[in-house]
Design an enzyme around this catalytic site. Sequence first.
Site, mmCIF file in Angstrom:
data_model
loop_
_atom_site.group_PDB
_atom_site.id
_atom_site.type_symbol
_atom_site.label_atom_id
_atom_site.label_comp_id
_atom_site.label_asym_id
_atom_site.label_seq_id
_atom_site.Cartn_x
_atom_site.Cartn_y
_atom_site.Cartn_z
ATOM 1 C CG ASP A 1 -2.116 -0.804 1.166
ATOM 2 O OD1 ASP A 1 -2.044 -1.875 0.552
ATOM 3 O OD2 ASP A 1 -3.151 -0.403 1.716
ATOM 4 C CG LEU B 1 -4.851 0.725 -2.371
ATOM 5 C CD1 LEU B 1 -3.888 -0.454 -2.275
ATOM 6 C CD2 LEU B 1 -5.066 1.094 -3.833
ATOM 7 C CG HIS B 2 -5.445 0.836 4.726
ATOM 8 N ND1 HIS B 2 -6.654 1.024 5.359
ATOM 9 C CD2 HIS B 2 -5.147 -0.484 4.893
ATOM 10 C CE1 HIS B 2 -7.076 -0.117 5.886
ATOM 11 N NE2 HIS B 2 -6.172 -1.045 5.620
ATOM 12 C CG ASP B 3 -0.597 3.388 3.778
ATOM 13 O OD1 ASP B 3 -1.069 3.996 4.757
ATOM 14 O OD2 ASP B 3 -0.041 2.285 3.877
ATOM 15 C CB THR C 1 -6.578 7.408 0.925
ATOM 16 O OG1 THR C 1 -5.858 7.150 2.137
ATOM 17 C CG2 THR C 1 -7.451 6.207 0.569
#
Length: 315
Positions: A14, A242-244, A246
């Site tokens: 990510d 898909l965290h990071d 963002t």
Amino acid sequence: MVKSIIIDTDPSPDDAVAFLMALGSPGEIELLAITTVGGNVPLHHTTRNALKALELVGRTADAPVYAGAAGPMVRALETAEYVHGATGFEGYDLPNPVATAADGFAPDKIVELVMSRPEKTVTLCCLAPLTNIALAMAREPRLAGRLEGIVLMGGARSEGGNVTPAAEYNIYVDPEAAKKVFECGAPIVMIPLDCTHTALTKKHRLDKLRAMGGPHMEAFYHLLEWNKRFDEKAWGMDGGPLHDPTVTAYLLKPELFRGRLVNVEISCDELTRGMTVVDWHSVTGRPKNALVLTEIDADGYFDLVIERLHAARKG
């Protein structure tokens, strides 16, 4: 205007997507440096993973990597190999990097880069426990006032935590550092689990990523597919969050997000360690210190991720 940024990270796939998107957006983002911290896996792995990702796209000369704190300010590091695998980059056999980290300690380099640039022109993009950022602020008390802002992935409003019932991992690992950062006075944008848990790597999205072609897109197809198996099993999700990326997406297209300016306090108590106490309805009257984003246009987000990740490869 081109935004000048520093990305602070503990790379799993990510995180790597997030900083490669920045490199794939030269007309909008100038990536001054990548700083690494112990987090998802120990520091030697996070630093090596950053270099692996840069070598995969031929960009090691375009963003220096500085290693930082090996663990939290006052606590022992709690890693997350149970999610990300032993190295943090499981699922595809990338070679060990030829490049090495640049000389210098990440918090010192953050101070140097921010203080040497005009006021309000550098944004810190935080994808990891906030140890490096808090250490940099301790070294230079004027740092927060020089920043354009801080954009971070971390915390939760009402979604609940992903490492305890109360806490998201990045804030949980070093709540003392997070508390210092949230109290620093710089403009903060917080992207919590409430937002990222609605942006899932569904099969059709990973298939679209792979179909773009190129060795790095093939590699990230496999890295992300492996990395999200934990979330699929633990949360019953179709793919995983898909965290990071963002954080990078917000810099590029803030219109993809919706949120509210509120007060956020960080709990350092053991029962609620790392909890982000979000005063959504302003019931405390405390100063509003963070724009908390809780909604995202997931399809628009993934279109942007795929476009800019594909553009990151040199040549």
